[in-house]
Motif scaffolding. Structure first.
Motif, PDB file in Angstrom:
ATOM      1  N   LYS A 228       7.435   2.707  -8.102  1.00  0.00           N
ATOM      2  CA  LYS A 228       8.192   3.051  -9.315  1.00  0.00           C
ATOM      3  C   LYS A 228       7.371   3.912 -10.266  1.00  0.00           C
ATOM      4  CE  LYS A 228      12.323   1.520  -8.971  1.00  0.00           C
ATOM      5  NZ  LYS A 228      13.452   2.441  -8.994  1.00  0.00           N
ATOM      6  N   VAL A 229       6.092   3.601 -10.418  1.00  0.00           N
ATOM      7  CA  VAL A 229       5.235   4.418 -11.281  1.00  0.00           C
ATOM      8  C   VAL A 229       5.132   5.832 -10.704  1.00  0.00           C
ATOM      9  CG1 VAL A 229       2.883   4.726 -12.169  1.00  0.00           C
ATOM     10  CG2 VAL A 229       3.949   2.461 -12.232  1.00  0.00           C
ATOM     11  N   GLN A 230       4.966   5.908  -9.400  1.00  0.00           N
ATOM     12  CA  GLN A 230       4.894   7.218  -8.742  1.00  0.00           C
ATOM     13  C   GLN A 230       6.198   7.992  -8.939  1.00  0.00           C
ATOM     14  OE1 GLN A 230       4.161   6.985  -4.536  1.00  0.00           O
ATOM     15  NE2 GLN A 230       3.601   9.131  -4.383  1.00  0.00           N
ATOM     16  N   GLU A 231       7.318   7.319  -8.798  1.00  0.00           N
ATOM     17  CA  GLU A 231       8.627   7.946  -8.961  1.00  0.00           C
ATOM     18  C   GLU A 231       8.833   8.446 -10.390  1.00  0.00           C
ATOM     19  OE1 GLU A 231      13.081   6.137  -9.248  1.00  0.00           O
ATOM     20  OE2 GLU A 231      11.907   5.503  -7.507  1.00  0.00           O
ATOM     21  N   ARG A 232       8.509   7.614 -11.367  1.00  0.00           N
ATOM     22  CA  ARG A 232       8.753   7.960 -12.771  1.00  0.00           C
ATOM     23  C   ARG A 232       7.811   9.045 -13.291  1.00  0.00           C
ATOM     24  NH1 ARG A 232      13.626   6.443 -13.161  1.00  0.00           N
ATOM     25  NH2 ARG A 232      13.993   4.207 -13.200  1.00  0.00           N
ATOM     26  N   TYR A 233       6.558   9.025 -12.825  1.00  0.00           N
ATOM     27  CA  TYR A 233       5.556   9.938 -13.374  1.00  0.00           C
ATOM     28  C   TYR A 233       5.224  11.113 -12.455  1.00  0.00           C
ATOM     29  CZ  TYR A 233       4.848   6.668 -17.166  1.00  0.00           C
ATOM     30  OH  TYR A 233       5.046   5.872 -18.266  1.00  0.00           O
ATOM     31  N   GLY A 234       5.598  11.028 -11.192  1.00  0.00           N
ATOM     32  CA  GLY A 234       5.366  12.124 -10.265  1.00  0.00           C
ATOM     33  C   GLY A 234       3.915  12.329  -9.875  1.00  0.00           C
ATOM     34  N   HIS A 235       3.104  11.280  -9.990  1.00  0.00           N
ATOM     35  CA  HIS A 235       1.694  11.378  -9.614  1.00  0.00           C
ATOM     36  C   HIS A 235       1.518  11.082  -8.128  1.00  0.00           C
ATOM     37  CE1 HIS A 235       0.633  10.202 -14.018  1.00  0.00           C
ATOM     38  NE2 HIS A 235       1.095  11.427 -13.935  1.00  0.00           N
ATOM     39  N   ALA A 236       0.407  11.524  -7.580  1.00  0.00           N
ATOM     40  CA  ALA A 236       0.082  11.247  -6.182  1.00  0.00           C
ATOM     41  C   ALA A 236      -0.113   9.743  -5.989  1.00  0.00           C
ATOM     42  CB  ALA A 236      -1.182  11.991  -5.777  1.00  0.00           C
ATOM     43  N   LYS A 237       0.202   9.274  -4.787  1.00  0.00           N
ATOM     44  CA  LYS A 237       0.142   7.842  -4.505  1.00  0.00           C
ATOM     45  C   LYS A 237      -1.255   7.277  -4.737  1.00  0.00           C
ATOM     46  CE  LYS A 237       1.320   4.336  -1.132  1.00  0.00           C
ATOM     47  NZ  LYS A 237       1.844   4.041   0.192  1.00  0.00           N
ATOM     48  N   ASP A 238      -2.296   7.979  -4.322  1.00  0.00           N
ATOM     49  CA  ASP A 238      -3.654   7.459  -4.492  1.00  0.00           C
ATOM     50  C   ASP A 238      -4.032   7.340  -5.975  1.00  0.00           C
ATOM     51  OD1 ASP A 238      -3.712  10.313  -4.547  1.00  0.00           O
ATOM     52  OD2 ASP A 238      -5.863  10.297  -4.148  1.00  0.00           O
ATOM     53  N   VAL A 239      -3.543   8.248  -6.793  1.00  0.00           N
ATOM     54  CA  VAL A 239      -3.796   8.191  -8.235  1.00  0.00           C
ATOM     55  C   VAL A 239      -3.094   6.971  -8.833  1.00  0.00           C
ATOM     56  CG1 VAL A 239      -3.385   9.364 -10.449  1.00  0.00           C
ATOM     57  CG2 VAL A 239      -4.143  10.678  -8.450  1.00  0.00           C
ATOM     58  N   VAL A 240      -1.855   6.757  -8.443  1.00  0.00           N
ATOM     59  CA  VAL A 240      -1.084   5.621  -8.961  1.00  0.00           C
ATOM     60  C   VAL A 240      -1.690   4.305  -8.481  1.00  0.00           C
ATOM     61  CG1 VAL A 240       1.168   4.479  -8.953  1.00  0.00           C
ATOM     62  CG2 VAL A 240       1.030   6.961  -9.173  1.00  0.00           C
ATOM     63  N   GLU A 241      -2.102   4.231  -7.227  1.00  0.00           N
ATOM     64  CA  GLU A 241      -2.715   3.009  -6.715  1.00  0.00           C
ATOM     65  C   GLU A 241      -3.966   2.660  -7.512  1.00  0.00           C
ATOM     66  OE1 GLU A 241      -3.253   3.855  -2.563  1.00  0.00           O
ATOM     67  OE2 GLU A 241      -1.292   3.014  -2.055  1.00  0.00           O
ATOM     68  N   ARG A 242      -4.783   3.652  -7.803  1.00  0.00           N
ATOM     69  CA  ARG A 242      -5.993   3.416  -8.584  1.00  0.00           C
ATOM     70  C   ARG A 242      -5.625   2.935  -9.994  1.00  0.00           C
ATOM     71  NH1 ARG A 242      -8.311   8.278  -8.480  1.00  0.00           N
ATOM     72  NH2 ARG A 242      -7.430   8.823 -10.481  1.00  0.00           N
ATOM     73  N   GLU A 243      -4.637   3.576 -10.606  1.00  0.00           N
ATOM     74  CA  GLU A 243      -4.190   3.208 -11.951  1.00  0.00           C
ATOM     75  C   GLU A 243      -3.655   1.775 -11.983  1.00  0.00           C
ATOM     76  OE1 GLU A 243      -0.647   4.846 -14.713  1.00  0.00           O
ATOM     77  OE2 GLU A 243      -1.989   6.390 -13.942  1.00  0.00           O
ATOM     78  N   VAL A 244      -2.845   1.422 -11.000  1.00  0.00           N
ATOM     79  CA  VAL A 244      -2.292   0.064 -10.944  1.00  0.00           C
ATOM     80  C   VAL A 244      -3.406  -0.949 -10.718  1.00  0.00           C
ATOM     81  CG1 VAL A 244      -0.800  -1.491  -9.621  1.00  0.00           C
ATOM     82  CG2 VAL A 244       0.026   0.779 -10.258  1.00  0.00           C
ATOM     83  N   ASN A 245      -4.355  -0.637  -9.850  1.00  0.00           N
ATOM     84  CA  ASN A 245      -5.470  -1.555  -9.614  1.00  0.00           C
ATOM     85  C   ASN A 245      -6.322  -1.739 -10.865  1.00  0.00           C
ATOM     86  OD1 ASN A 245      -4.898  -2.309  -6.974  1.00  0.00           O
ATOM     87  ND2 ASN A 245      -5.943  -0.537  -6.131  1.00  0.00           N
ATOM     88  N   GLU A 246      -6.541  -0.661 -11.616  1.00  0.00           N
ATOM     89  CA  GLU A 246      -7.283  -0.765 -12.869  1.00  0.00           C
ATOM     90  C   GLU A 246      -6.514  -1.625 -13.876  1.00  0.00           C
ATOM     91  OE1 GLU A 246      -7.967   3.303 -14.022  1.00  0.00           O
ATOM     92  OE2 GLU A 246      -9.530   3.572 -12.512  1.00  0.00           O
ATOM     93  N   TRP A 247      -5.204  -1.447 -13.940  1.00  0.00           N
ATOM     94  CA  TRP A 247      -4.372  -2.244 -14.832  1.00  0.00           C
ATOM     95  C   TRP A 247      -4.448  -3.717 -14.437  1.00  0.00           C
ATOM     96  CZ3 TRP A 247       0.090  -4.989 -13.460  1.00  0.00           C
ATOM     97  CH2 TRP A 247       0.786  -5.550 -14.540  1.00  0.00           C
ATOM     98  N   ARG A 248      -4.356  -3.986 -13.144  1.00  0.00           N
ATOM     99  CA  ARG A 248      -4.423  -5.374 -12.664  1.00  0.00           C
ATOM    100  C   ARG A 248      -5.758  -6.011 -13.003  1.00  0.00           C
ATOM    101  NH1 ARG A 248      -2.271  -6.311  -6.678  1.00  0.00           N
ATOM    102  NH2 ARG A 248      -2.778  -8.421  -7.321  1.00  0.00           N
ATOM    103  N   ALA A 249      -6.840  -5.264 -12.829  1.00  0.00           N
ATOM    104  CA  ALA A 249      -8.165  -5.790 -13.132  1.00  0.00           C
ATOM    105  C   ALA A 249      -8.292  -6.085 -14.626  1.00  0.00           C
ATOM    106  CB  ALA A 249      -9.242  -4.805 -12.679  1.00  0.00           C
ATOM    107  N   LYS A 250      -7.750  -5.214 -15.431  1.00  0.00           N
ATOM    108  CA  LYS A 250      -7.799  -5.383 -16.892  1.00  0.00           C
ATOM    109  C   LYS A 250      -7.064  -6.655 -17.324  1.00  0.00           C
ATOM    110  CE  LYS A 250      -6.425  -2.994 -21.119  1.00  0.00           C
ATOM    111  NZ  LYS A 250      -5.756  -1.802 -21.647  1.00  0.00           N
ATOM    112  N   HIS A 251      -5.988  -6.972 -16.620  1.00  0.00           N
ATOM    113  CA  HIS A 251      -5.156  -8.134 -16.982  1.00  0.00           C
ATOM    114  C   HIS A 251      -5.383  -9.324 -16.078  1.00  0.00           C
ATOM    115  CE1 HIS A 251      -3.106  -5.924 -20.071  1.00  0.00           C
ATOM    116  NE2 HIS A 251      -3.065  -4.908 -19.235  1.00  0.00           N
ATOM    117  N   ASP A 252      -6.388  -9.206 -15.218  1.00  0.00           N
ATOM    118  CA  ASP A 252      -6.799 -10.318 -14.343  1.00  0.00           C
ATOM    119  C   ASP A 252      -5.635 -10.902 -13.544  1.00  0.00           C
ATOM    120  OD1 ASP A 252      -8.805 -11.906 -13.246  1.00  0.00           O
ATOM    121  OD2 ASP A 252      -8.446 -13.517 -14.693  1.00  0.00           O
ATOM    122  N   VAL A 253      -4.839 -10.003 -12.961  1.00  0.00           N
ATOM    123  CA  VAL A 253      -3.729 -10.442 -12.099  1.00  0.00           C
ATOM    124  C   VAL A 253      -3.860  -9.854 -10.719  1.00  0.00           C
ATOM    125  CG1 VAL A 253      -2.065 -10.931 -13.888  1.00  0.00           C
ATOM    126  CG2 VAL A 253      -2.180  -8.636 -12.929  1.00  0.00           C
TER     127      VAL A 253
END
Length: 67
Positions: free
Chosen positions: A42-67
């Motif tokens: 969904k993030v990739q769809e909404r923002y049009g970023h490459a999958k590897d960029v979105v995966e890194r962003e989501v992983n950073e978000w998850r680490a920040k929120h400890d989920v």
């Protein structure tokens, strides 16, 4: 981090996901249901970023929120 952890904490962290990715709708967040793959898609769809960029962003978000 595993997907079960994200699903279990989803109700608590989906507001934070909405802040991080403001273009996600409430329907998007409901559909994602805590699924890492769906969130990345969904993030990739909404923002049009490459999958590897979105995966890194989501992983950073998850680490920040400890989920």
């Amino acid at each position: 981090m595993n997907n079960d952890t994200l699903k279990g904490d989803w109700k608590q962290v989906k507001g934070s996901a909405k802040q991080q990715w403001a273009e996600l709708t409430d329907d998007d967040l409901t559909h994602i249901e805590g699924s890492w793959d769906k969130l990345v898609g969904k993030v990739q769809e909404r923002y049009g970023h490459a999958k590897d960029v979105v995966e890194r962003e989501v992983n950073e978000w998850r680490a920040k929120h400890d989920v």
